[in-house]
Design a protein around this motif. Structure first.
Motif, short mmCIF file in Angstrom:
data_model
loop_
_atom_site.label_atom_id
_atom_site.label_comp_id
_atom_site.label_asym_id
_atom_site.label_seq_id
_atom_site.Cartn_x
_atom_site.Cartn_y
_atom_site.Cartn_z
N ARG A 140 0.75 -1.08 -0.20
CA ARG A 140 0.09 0.04 0.07
C ARG A 140 0.89 1.18 -0.15
N TYR A 141 2.01 1.22 0.64
CA TYR A 141 2.79 2.36 0.72
C TYR A 141 4.10 2.35 0.04
N GLY A 142 4.11 1.58 -1.14
CA GLY A 142 5.23 1.82 -1.92
C GLY A 142 6.15 0.78 -2.39
N LEU A 143 5.82 -0.55 -1.79
CA LEU A 143 6.64 -1.55 -2.23
C LEU A 143 5.77 -2.78 -2.78
N LYS A 144 5.71 -2.69 -4.22
CA LYS A 144 4.73 -3.67 -4.67
C LYS A 144 5.24 -5.05 -4.58
N SER A 145 6.88 -5.31 -4.52
CA SER A 145 7.11 -6.84 -4.49
C SER A 145 6.95 -7.24 -3.28
N ALA A 146 6.46 -6.86 -2.15
CA ALA A 146 6.12 -7.54 -1.01
C ALA A 146 5.22 -8.65 -1.13
N SER A 147 5.45 -9.70 -0.59
CA SER A 147 4.75 -10.96 -0.68
C SER A 147 4.80 -11.83 0.64
N THR A 148 3.62 -12.47 0.91
CA THR A 148 3.87 -13.45 1.88
C THR A 148 5.08 -14.14 2.05
N ASN A 149 5.81 -14.57 0.98
CA ASN A 149 6.82 -15.23 1.08
C ASN A 149 8.10 -14.56 1.41
N ASN A 150 7.95 -13.18 1.25
CA ASN A 150 9.34 -12.28 1.59
C ASN A 150 9.46 -11.40 2.61
N VAL A 151 8.30 -11.67 3.39
CA VAL A 151 7.94 -10.65 4.72
C VAL A 151 8.17 -11.48 5.88
N LEU A 152 9.23 -10.54 6.89
CA LEU A 152 9.53 -11.40 8.10
C LEU A 152 8.83 -10.27 9.10
#
Length: 446
Positions: A140-152
């Protein structure tokens, strides 16, 4: 040089510390200056300082100098209010009263959804629904590549910074930061034995050529930047500057840590610098500044090849971030209420910025975030101003706590959001204005 001379010099310096000649947190004289005074060599002073550092009487920072060990500068920069009569301009947080009723309801509702699975350990840094919510927030705030797999998931952004510094650097390594930066970064680096070098800034943030120079000359392992509503200057990097910084990082051996906890304050969404750094950018966001400091919900988006080692460090240190707050965060994000809360905080910040601009005028930086950066008149020195303000129950933060170099501009930072209401804010700012314009002070000159 006598084998014991540097030890004798160290004892002299320690005596000065013990007798108050050198106060806690005070910067010691440069090597050459003290060498001239004590009729010795800079190399002898260097050995004396090193000996004192080994016994924790002093600490040294690349580009900043050597300081007497004392109270944490982070504790001094961010002070809790001693009483209700104080105007505390030091705490950078959202206006907590705004979200109080909604948070009470959210936590009560979340408690009804507790299941054995959500309250148990998990193989990752957090449960899948919570990591998915973190990805939605970052997107929502600018990082379109964020996904369930790469979030800690971390216990807030401060924990995320500590995690990344401990994981991606070794003691003695260099970390590049903005020349004026968040004191929490400096505190983590100091405790971890990392060296910090400041990168010059202009009105658009990090200067690309200055960053290149630091990367070439100091070979930092990490570059840490706050791209939106930067703490303390309030600067927001425009898209062109973000792209330029990304290109420079891409062509270096360093990773970028993008501390984007204020990205929600941007009126129009700006792409994260990490958008252009899929393999070398680590992005931090969270809910502490947007909703409440009590919500220790930090979201780290990292390249795939770093996920195993970061997950391993999280497990070794805390096993996983507490699911209780993330259950609430997931519900607030999925319902959209979290974004409404963030927008309400942005509106309050605009109102308070307008009040500050009306009262302090040209003395403050142009900003629309949670704080303002105040340039002091020539007759005021920042530490003296902070002490005199304290005498009047005005708690402000000296610009010296933000400096990653040898010197800092003669400024103070004012947080506008921790004051209880607009009337109190107006009263506190008017008192500060009177002090800024006053030449009569109660304290003796330094």
């Amino acid at each position: 040089m006598s084998e014991t001379k540097f030890k004798d010099i160290a004892r002299q310096i320690e005596q000065r510390i013990d007798t108050g000649v050198y106060q806690p947190n005070a910067k010691l004289p440069p090597h050459r200056e003290l060498a001239a005074e004590l009729e010795t060599t800079p190399a002898t002073i260097s050995k004396a300082y090193k000996l004192l550092a080994e016994i924790n009487r002093v600490e040294s920072f690349v580009g900043r100098g050597t300081f007497v060990v004392g109270e944490s500068q982070l504790n001094q920069a961010i002070q809790p209010a001693d009483n209700d009569t104080e105007f505390n301009f030091s705490i950078l947080q959202p206006y907590v009263s705004q979200n109080l009723a909604s948070l009470r309801t959210a936590y009560q509702k979340a408690s009804m959804t507790f299941t054995p699975e959500l309250l148990a350990y998990t193989d990752h840094s957090g449960h899948l629904p919570h990591r998915k919510a973190g990805a939605i927030w970052a997107q929502r705030y600018g990082l379109k590549s964020a996904s369930t797999n790469n979030v800690l998931l971390t216990n807030g952004a401060q924990h995320a910074l500590s995690l990344l510094i401990e994981t991606l650097t070794q003691p003695g390594d260099v970390i590049a930061v903005e020349a004026l930066t968040y004191p929490g970064i400096l505190a983590i680096a100091s405790l971890a034995g990392r060296q910090v070098i400041g990168v010059d800034m202009d009105d658009d943030g990090l200067i690309p050529s200055a960053l290149e120079d630091v990367l070439n000359s100091h070979k930092p392992k990490l570059v840490i930047a706050i791209p939106s509503h930067q703490n303390p200057t309030g600067i927001t990097m425009p898209m062109q500057r973000r792209q330029a910084i990304a290109i420079i990082i891409e062509n270096s051996s360093a990773y970028l840590v993008e501390d984007d906890i204020y990205g929600f304050l941007n009126e129009d969404t700006l792409p994260a610098i990490c958008h252009w750094l899929p393999e070398k950018g680590i992005h931090i966001s969270g809910l502490s500044k947007a909703i409440s400091p009590a919500m220790r919900c930090g979201f780290v988006v990292a390249p795939d090849h770093l996920l195993p080692v970061l997950n391993a460090h999280i497990r070794a240190n805390i096993w996983l971030a507490s699911p209780l707050n993330f259950i609430v965060a997931e519900q607030l994000i999925n319902s959209g209420e979290a974004f409404s809360m963030a927008e309400a905080q942005r509106d309050i910040a605009k109102q308070r910025q307008a009040i500050a601009s009306k009262i302090l005028g040209a003395m403050i930086s142009e900003s629309d975030g949670y704080h303002v950066w105040v340039t002091l008149p020539a007759h005021w020195q920042q530490e003296r101003f902070v002490m005199e303000a304290k005498q009047r129950d005005l708690i402000v933060t000296s610009g010296s706590y933000f400096s990653a170099g040898d010197s800092s501009p003669n400024c103070v930072r004012l947080s506008l959001m921790s004051i209880k209401n607009n009337d109190a804010l107006t009263q506190g700012l008017q008192a500060l204005k009177a002090l800024l314009e006053s030449h009569e002070v109660s304290l003796a000159p330094f």
